[in-house]
Design a protein around this motif. Structure first.
Motif, PDB file in Angstrom:
ATOM      1  N   TYR A 158       8.532  10.402  13.827  1.00 11.46           N
ATOM      2  CA  TYR A 158       7.866  10.067  12.578  1.00 11.46           C
ATOM      3  C   TYR A 158       8.767   9.169  11.755  1.00 11.46           C
ATOM      4  CZ  TYR A 158      10.899  13.413  10.237  1.00 11.46           C
ATOM      5  OH  TYR A 158      11.997  14.067   9.759  1.00 11.46           O
ATOM      6  N   LYS A 159       8.132   8.462  10.807  1.00 12.25           N
ATOM      7  CA  LYS A 159       8.887   7.617   9.889  1.00 12.25           C
ATOM      8  C   LYS A 159       8.244   7.725   8.512  1.00 12.25           C
ATOM      9  CE  LYS A 159      10.579   2.961   9.056  1.00 12.25           C
ATOM     10  NZ  LYS A 159      10.650   1.587   9.534  1.00 12.25           N
ATOM     11  N   ALA A 160       9.052   8.050   7.516  1.00 12.97           N
ATOM     12  CA  ALA A 160       8.584   8.110   6.133  1.00 12.97           C
ATOM     13  C   ALA A 160       8.688   6.709   5.534  1.00 12.97           C
ATOM     14  CB  ALA A 160       9.427   9.099   5.338  1.00 12.97           C
ATOM     15  N   LEU A 161       7.566   6.191   5.041  1.00 16.27           N
ATOM     16  CA  LEU A 161       7.555   4.866   4.432  1.00 16.27           C
ATOM     17  C   LEU A 161       7.646   4.986   2.914  1.00 16.27           C
ATOM     18  CD1 LEU A 161       4.810   3.078   6.582  1.00 16.27           C
ATOM     19  CD2 LEU A 161       7.280   3.129   6.923  1.00 16.27           C
ATOM     20  N   ASP A 162       8.000   3.904   2.256  1.00 14.88           N
ATOM     21  CA  ASP A 162       8.153   3.889   0.800  1.00 14.88           C
ATOM     22  C   ASP A 162       6.824   3.573   0.122  1.00 14.88           C
ATOM     23  OD1 ASP A 162      10.840   4.547   0.832  1.00 14.88           O
ATOM     24  OD2 ASP A 162      11.442   2.482   1.128  1.00 14.88           O
ATOM     25  N   TRP A 163       5.845   4.436   0.372  1.00 20.47           N
ATOM     26  CA  TRP A 163       4.521   4.290  -0.222  1.00 20.47           C
ATOM     27  C   TRP A 163       4.108   5.659  -0.695  1.00 20.47           C
ATOM     28  CZ3 TRP A 163      -1.005   4.143   1.559  1.00 20.47           C
ATOM     29  CH2 TRP A 163      -1.764   3.218   0.839  1.00 20.47           C
ATOM     30  N   TRP A 164       3.806   5.816  -1.974  1.00 18.53           N
ATOM     31  CA  TRP A 164       3.561   7.111  -2.592  1.00 18.53           C
ATOM     32  C   TRP A 164       2.259   7.090  -3.375  1.00 18.53           C
ATOM     33  CZ3 TRP A 164       7.798  10.585  -2.201  1.00 18.53           C
ATOM     34  CH2 TRP A 164       8.992  10.008  -1.743  1.00 18.53           C
ATOM     35  N   ILE A 165       1.567   8.236  -3.437  1.00 18.74           N
ATOM     36  CA  ILE A 165       0.424   8.408  -4.327  1.00 18.74           C
ATOM     37  C   ILE A 165       0.801   9.476  -5.349  1.00 18.74           C
ATOM     38  CG2 ILE A 165      -1.933   9.303  -4.555  1.00 18.74           C
ATOM     39  CD1 ILE A 165      -2.631   8.048  -1.923  1.00 18.74           C
ATOM     40  N   CYS A 166       0.648   9.126  -6.624  1.00 19.69           N
ATOM     41  CA  CYS A 166       0.858  10.075  -7.713  1.00 19.69           C
ATOM     42  C   CYS A 166      -0.525  10.454  -8.250  1.00 19.69           C
ATOM     43  CB  CYS A 166       1.701   9.451  -8.823  1.00 19.69           C
ATOM     44  SG  CYS A 166       1.966  10.563 -10.214  1.00 19.69           S
ATOM     45  N   VAL A 167      -0.818  11.737  -8.278  1.00 16.45           N
ATOM     46  CA  VAL A 167      -2.114  12.205  -8.763  1.00 16.45           C
ATOM     47  C   VAL A 167      -2.072  12.224 -10.289  1.00 16.45           C
ATOM     48  CG1 VAL A 167      -3.813  14.069  -8.736  1.00 16.45           C
ATOM     49  CG2 VAL A 167      -2.447  13.595  -6.686  1.00 16.45           C
ATOM     50  N   SER A 168      -2.969  11.420 -10.872  1.00 18.68           N
ATOM     51  CA  SER A 168      -3.022  11.306 -12.324  1.00 18.68           C
ATOM     52  C   SER A 168      -3.429  12.626 -12.951  1.00 18.68           C
ATOM     53  CB  SER A 168      -4.034  10.238 -12.739  1.00 18.68           C
ATOM     54  OG  SER A 168      -3.674   8.995 -12.180  1.00 18.68           O
TER      55      SER A 168
END
Length: 144
Positions: free
Chosen positions: A121-131
């Motif tokens: 696996y590879k963790a990418l620098d893309w995130w979702i923040c739940v408003s």
């Protein structure tokens, strides 16, 4: 005589571990990933999102790769559908997943994009923040 048997057994085990490590390294070193986004995006519960992932066969031979993406947080997880792609040496292809932030995702939580392929696996620098749809207002205060 016992020492020779143990030495032979240890040698066989070490050789098996080395061979397994070599085969796993070769299998996972032949693919690279880039996503079309990076950073953090804000989404509300139930909002749709799109994951676009560029994959490249960095090996010297044609290969078949099984790839999936997830957003993982302590408070919620979203998992895409696994895709299998066949790529010639040096070939790049874009894969796309559509998803929604779960309705039960905790407000203020942040989930990271993880790409799973083969046994790696590879963790990418893309995130979702739940408003958060809540806001605190101080109605009154008293000091006596």
């Amino acid at each position: 005589m016992k020492h020779k048997k143990y030495a032979l057994l240890c040698l066989i085990i070490a050789l098996a571990v080395a061979m397994a490590s070599f085969s796993l390294t070769q299998a996972t070193d032949n693919i690279s990933f880039t996503s079309s986004n990076s950073g953090t995006i804000n989404k509300d519960k139930g909002d749709s999102f799109t994951v676009k992932l560029n994959v490249k066969n960095t090996g010297e031979d044609k290969g078949e790769f099984s790839i999936n993406v997830t957003f993982e947080a302590g408070a919620w997880t979203w998992k895409g559908t696994q895709k299998t792609v066949t790529l010639n040496a040096g070939e790049t292809k874009q894969l796309t997943w559509e998803g929604k932030v779960p309705n039960n995702a905790a407000s203020g939580s942040v989930a990271r994009l993880i790409v799973y392929y083969g046994d790696s696996y590879k963790a990418l620098d893309w995130w979702i923040c739940v408003s958060s749809n809540s806001e605190l207002s101080i109605i009154s205060s008293h000091v006596y």
